[in-house]
Scaffold this motif. Structure first.
Motif, mmCIF file in Angstrom:
data_model
loop_
_atom_site.group_PDB
_atom_site.id
_atom_site.type_symbol
_atom_site.label_atom_id
_atom_site.label_comp_id
_atom_site.label_asym_id
_atom_site.label_seq_id
_atom_site.Cartn_x
_atom_site.Cartn_y
_atom_site.Cartn_z
ATOM 1 N N GLY A 29 3.884 -71.592 29.105
ATOM 2 C CA GLY A 29 3.388 -70.271 29.639
ATOM 3 C C GLY A 29 4.377 -69.369 30.144
ATOM 4 O O GLY A 29 4.448 -68.080 29.978
ATOM 5 N N ARG A 30 5.245 -70.091 30.830
ATOM 6 C CA ARG A 30 6.284 -69.091 31.543
ATOM 7 C C ARG A 30 7.589 -68.722 30.614
ATOM 8 O O ARG A 30 8.353 -67.895 30.832
ATOM 9 C CB ARG A 30 7.101 -69.848 32.760
ATOM 10 C CG ARG A 30 6.238 -70.380 33.918
ATOM 11 C CD ARG A 30 6.643 -71.361 34.986
ATOM 12 N NE ARG A 30 7.534 -70.337 35.625
ATOM 13 C CZ ARG A 30 7.449 -69.744 36.699
ATOM 14 N NH1 ARG A 30 6.210 -69.945 37.241
ATOM 15 N NH2 ARG A 30 8.259 -68.930 37.305
ATOM 16 N N ASP A 320 -10.694 -70.354 37.477
ATOM 17 C CA ASP A 320 -9.469 -70.533 36.573
ATOM 18 C C ASP A 320 -8.150 -70.734 37.301
ATOM 19 O O ASP A 320 -7.279 -71.702 36.903
ATOM 20 C CB ASP A 320 -9.399 -69.582 35.419
ATOM 21 C CG ASP A 320 -8.392 -69.893 34.290
ATOM 22 O OD1 ASP A 320 -8.555 -70.778 33.702
ATOM 23 O OD2 ASP A 320 -7.407 -68.962 34.513
ATOM 24 N N THR A 324 -5.761 -74.347 37.371
ATOM 25 C CA THR A 324 -4.636 -74.431 36.585
ATOM 26 C C THR A 324 -3.553 -74.173 37.603
ATOM 27 O O THR A 324 -2.455 -74.957 37.513
ATOM 28 C CB THR A 324 -4.459 -73.178 35.847
ATOM 29 O OG1 THR A 324 -4.689 -71.740 36.302
ATOM 30 C CG2 THR A 324 -5.600 -73.293 34.667
ATOM 31 N N THR A 338 -3.717 -61.930 38.022
ATOM 32 C CA THR A 338 -3.964 -62.866 36.971
ATOM 33 C C THR A 338 -4.536 -62.265 35.737
ATOM 34 O O THR A 338 -4.133 -62.255 34.606
ATOM 35 C CB THR A 338 -4.309 -64.179 37.435
ATOM 36 O OG1 THR A 338 -3.450 -64.760 38.218
ATOM 37 C CG2 THR A 338 -4.384 -65.065 35.949
ATOM 38 N N ALA A 341 -2.612 -59.786 34.411
ATOM 39 C CA ALA A 341 -1.229 -60.075 33.690
ATOM 40 C C ALA A 341 -1.780 -60.198 32.229
ATOM 41 O O ALA A 341 -1.014 -60.025 31.158
ATOM 42 C CB ALA A 341 -0.685 -61.276 34.290
ATOM 43 N N ARG A 342 -3.069 -60.922 32.215
ATOM 44 C CA ARG A 342 -3.882 -61.234 30.782
ATOM 45 C C ARG A 342 -3.893 -59.956 30.077
ATOM 46 O O ARG A 342 -3.681 -60.169 28.882
ATOM 47 C CB ARG A 342 -4.789 -62.207 31.109
ATOM 48 C CG ARG A 342 -4.570 -63.415 31.480
ATOM 49 C CD ARG A 342 -5.657 -64.413 31.722
ATOM 50 N NE ARG A 342 -5.363 -65.716 32.250
ATOM 51 C CZ ARG A 342 -6.263 -66.557 32.699
ATOM 52 N NH1 ARG A 342 -7.694 -66.222 32.731
ATOM 53 N NH2 ARG A 342 -5.885 -67.717 33.342
ATOM 54 N N HIS A 345 -0.549 -58.765 28.682
ATOM 55 C CA HIS A 345 0.079 -59.534 27.769
ATOM 56 C C HIS A 345 -0.577 -59.375 26.558
ATOM 57 O O HIS A 345 -0.054 -59.502 25.283
ATOM 58 C CB HIS A 345 -0.071 -60.944 28.319
ATOM 59 C CG HIS A 345 0.442 -61.994 27.372
ATOM 60 N ND1 HIS A 345 1.945 -62.056 27.126
ATOM 61 C CD2 HIS A 345 -0.256 -63.055 26.479
ATOM 62 C CE1 HIS A 345 1.731 -63.292 26.193
ATOM 63 N NE2 HIS A 345 0.664 -63.672 25.639
ATOM 64 N N SER A 346 -1.966 -59.229 26.642
ATOM 65 C CA SER A 346 -2.405 -58.908 25.227
ATOM 66 C C SER A 346 -2.425 -57.973 24.475
ATOM 67 O O SER A 346 -2.287 -57.716 23.400
ATOM 68 C CB SER A 346 -4.315 -59.044 25.466
ATOM 69 O OG SER A 346 -4.718 -57.800 26.090
ATOM 70 N N TRP A 485 1.601 -63.965 37.533
ATOM 71 C CA TRP A 485 2.016 -63.270 36.271
ATOM 72 C C TRP A 485 3.077 -64.119 35.340
ATOM 73 O O TRP A 485 2.623 -64.249 34.086
ATOM 74 C CB TRP A 485 3.267 -62.265 36.856
ATOM 75 C CG TRP A 485 2.463 -60.946 37.457
ATOM 76 C CD1 TRP A 485 2.215 -60.898 38.848
ATOM 77 C CD2 TRP A 485 2.096 -59.891 36.819
ATOM 78 N NE1 TRP A 485 1.748 -59.725 39.156
ATOM 79 C CE2 TRP A 485 1.627 -58.977 37.924
ATOM 80 C CE3 TRP A 485 1.906 -59.464 35.226
ATOM 81 C CZ2 TRP A 485 0.768 -57.985 37.568
ATOM 82 C CZ3 TRP A 485 1.210 -58.059 35.350
ATOM 83 C CH2 TRP A 485 0.719 -57.410 36.462
ATOM 84 N N GLU A 488 1.289 -66.340 32.718
ATOM 85 C CA GLU A 488 0.702 -65.374 31.478
ATOM 86 C C GLU A 488 1.893 -64.883 30.663
ATOM 87 O O GLU A 488 1.531 -64.097 29.909
ATOM 88 C CB GLU A 488 -0.076 -64.358 32.165
ATOM 89 C CG GLU A 488 -1.160 -64.992 33.080
ATOM 90 C CD GLU A 488 -1.971 -66.027 32.402
ATOM 91 O OE1 GLU A 488 -2.508 -65.829 31.165
ATOM 92 O OE2 GLU A 488 -2.610 -67.008 33.090
ATOM 93 N N SER A 489 3.187 -65.439 30.982
ATOM 94 C CA SER A 489 4.404 -65.064 30.116
ATOM 95 C C SER A 489 4.566 -63.424 30.455
ATOM 96 O O SER A 489 4.931 -62.740 29.509
ATOM 97 C CB SER A 489 4.226 -65.206 28.528
ATOM 98 O OG SER A 489 4.049 -66.489 28.343
#
Length: 613
Positions: A29-30, A320, A324, A338, A341-342, A345-346, A485, A488-489
């Motif tokens: 993930g990182r 979540d 996690t 978070t 961040a998702r 990232h998407s 962050w 979530e890459s």
């Protein structure tokens, strides 16, 4: 940035290999681009890479006959560091590893960057673990018999040792309640610590040594000679350069735009460096924040999108995050980050600039103005124009209520350290072990306040240092920052925490940062300067209202409130009086109101219910 992990042990020790699928999944993930590991005498290291730029051979782990290293972060003044070491064209990881091993931890003081890492000298079995000045990049440590485990976040540490975050310590839980995130060198978990910002520690023979500070002191040295106008011009130039360096990337860089003054400045400067897009979060019940974000983005020249969070989204995200990240929460800011961040990232984004650090460096909180008022900075503390203080952060009431609030706060003799007054209504819900730890933390803050007074330090400067030490490091940069962050890459880069900007702020008296009605005066002056370049910014009126995600929003949905209640009931009864907490939740539902303290209590109980069930 990247994900890193290490098992450090004696050169002659027989330590079985660690790691496997669980560790690699946590690292992925990182750093989704590459994952690799190396094992040698006294060490086994892992690194995953989120590739954002290349200089030299940037693969990790860095392995040479005389040096091994892994790190998570960015070195923004890399050319200067290469020149110091006589290593032109060397990668960040080589410069960092060789700099620490050959020049000692003092080498880190020359870096403008965000980093945490491990440098190993295979010849003598010495390893050095270290972290940047403010703690933008976290680093966790777990000392076992003859072995030290090091990891970039709790999930990665769990991948090394499944028992790492299984047990909570009372002191760690007290830290979550008092400081929202546990200040290093502690952590929420028994047997797990953190490397303190601005320090390094040696590991020899599988034993972790004492941390030593490498960060030079930045203290106010007296009144600055420059005029406020010249000061603002200098600060604007430093911020402009900090943003320029932090837009360096092989991938698109964007801005996390909250609608406040800090991120607005970063967005305006980033747009002038070619950044095209910004992102933000809003709630489904409050469209004002989204409208403000769009207005600001249009003014500075950014294409803006925001993610809208519903009560059910918030509860799902809360569960979540806790499940996690293995971290108990008393606030929902990390959940919002978070979800953002998702969202970014998407859309193919790997890097965002943020406004973190400005409130702490430039005294943006109400508590700073209270300290200045107590010290007589605005005149006789008993005769101040209370109505000019304006509205308080995160509170309701009309002008008369706020005037009375400020009068009471300034007249109080409570110290500047900690936000422990918020949890005072919660103390009756805590079981003895946690209550004792909370009282110890409050006593520690009072002792620190007394020591600061005895040394002659001003209340406002002491408050600023405490915000940097406790709030910024433990909560904003670690729990709400990195832990939201990076898994979530997505990398978060805060230009206000560049070394030159932070040095500028901390070498100027905190008293110069505030007026009766507002804080962060240098930042607001920079905004006025930018408005000359971007006239559309001139009409913005940034009030002090804070964007909040809390249990009150979750409870606007019956299904979400039911889910929260179920998690609260699962909380261990040896930590909280669960029956009493459940009764308070029911009372909040009937009343349709949740105070800040009640929100903290309910989220804390629900977190522990999820983590221990």
């Amino acid at each position: 940035m990247c994900g890193i992990a290490a098992s450090l042990f004696g050169v002659d020790a027989s330590v079985p290999p660690r790691g496997g699928g669980r560790l690699r999944e946590a690292l992925r993930g990182r750093g989704p681009d590459t994952i690799d590991d190396r094992r040698g005498p006294g060490f086994h290291v892992w690194a995953s890479r989120l590739a954002l730029w290349d200089e030299g051979s940037a693969e990790q782990p860095f392995v040479a006959p005389d040096a091994v290293g892994v790190f998570n972060g960015e070195l923004y003044n890399l050319p200067e560091l290469q020149a110091r070491l006589g290593l032109p064209g060397a990668s960040e990881i080589e410069v960092l590893t060789r700099g620490v091993l050959t020049r000692g931890p003092a080498f880190l003081d020359a870096i403008d960057g965000q980093f945490a890492g491990i440098a190993i000298d295979p010849a003598d079995g010495r390893a050095v673990v270290f972290r940047d000045r403010f703690g933008i990049a976290p680093l966790y440590v777990r000392a076992l018999a003859g072995e030290v485990l090091v990891a970039s976040d709790p999930m990665v540490l769990d991948g090394l040792d499944a028992a790492a975050t299984a047990t909570f310590g009372a002191a760690g839980l007290a830290g979550v309640l008092c400081d929202w995130g546990v200040p290093s060198p502690a952590s929420p978990w028994a047997g797990v610590g953190q490397v303190r910002p601005g320090t390094a520690a040696e590991v020899r023979g599988g034993v972790l040594g004492e941390a030593v500070s490498w960060a030079s002191e930045w203290r106010p040295s007296g009144p600055a000679e420059a005029s406020p106008e010249a000061d603002a011009d200098e600060l604007l130039d430093l911020l402009r350069e900090a943003v320029r360096l932090r837009t360096r990337s092989t991938h698109e860089v964007t801005v996390a735009l909250s609608g406040g003054v800090d991120s607005t400045i970063i967005g305006a400067l980033a747009a002038r460096e070619g950044v095209r897009r910004s992102f933000g979060i809003v709630t489904s019940l409050d469209p004002v924040a989204g409208e403000r974000q769009l207005e600001i983005a249009r003014a500075v020249g950014l294409e803006h999108r925001h993610v809208e969070i519903t009560p059910d989204d918030l509860l799902e995200g809360f569960f979540d995050f806790v499940d996690t990240r293995r971290t108990p929460l008393v606030r929902l800011g990390p959940v919002g980050m978070t979800l953002l961040a998702r969202f970014v990232h998407s859309r193919g984004i790997r890097c965002v600039l943020s406004g973190e650090g400005a409130d702490e460096l430039f005294c943006g909180y109400d508590s700073a103005r209270v300290q200045a008022a107590r010290a007589g900075v605005f005149g006789d503390p008993a005769r101040l124009p209370w109505g000019e203080f304006g509205s308080a952060e995160m509170t309701g009431g009309g002008p008369a209520w706020h005037a009375a609030y400020w009068r009471t706060q300034v007249a109080s003799d409570s110290g500047p350290l900690g936000r422990h007054h918020v949890i005072t209504p919660l103390l009756g819900f805590l079981r003895p072990a946690v209550l004792e730890a909370v009282e110890a933390r409050r006593a520690e803050a009072e002792a620190a306040n007394g020591a600061a007074k005895a040394s002659g330090a001003s209340g406002i400067e002491t408050r600023r240092r405490d915000d940097l030490r406790h709030l910024l490091d433990s909560y904003l940069l670690t729990v709400q920052g990195d832990h939201a962050w990076m898994p979530e890459s997505v990398e978060q880069r805060p230009p206000y925490l560049s070394a030159p900007v932070a040095h500028w702020a901390l070498t100027r008296p905190a008293e110069r940062m505030v007026s009766l009605s507002q804080g962060k005066l240098p930042v607001r002056t920079v905004l006025a300067r930018l408005a000359r370049e971007v006239p559309a910014m001139a009409g913005f009126d940034f009030d002090k209202s804070a964007f909040r995600l809390d249990a009150a929003l979750i409870m606007r949905s019956e299904t979400a409130a039911d889910g929260l209640a179920a998690a609260v009931r699962a909380c261990p009864d040896d930590i909280l009086d669960v029956a009493a907490v459940s009764a308070r939740l029911d009372a909040c539902r009937r009343a349709g109101r949740v105070s800040e303290a009640e929100s903290m209590l309910l989220l804390f109980a629900a977190s522990l219910g999820r983590l221990t069930s």
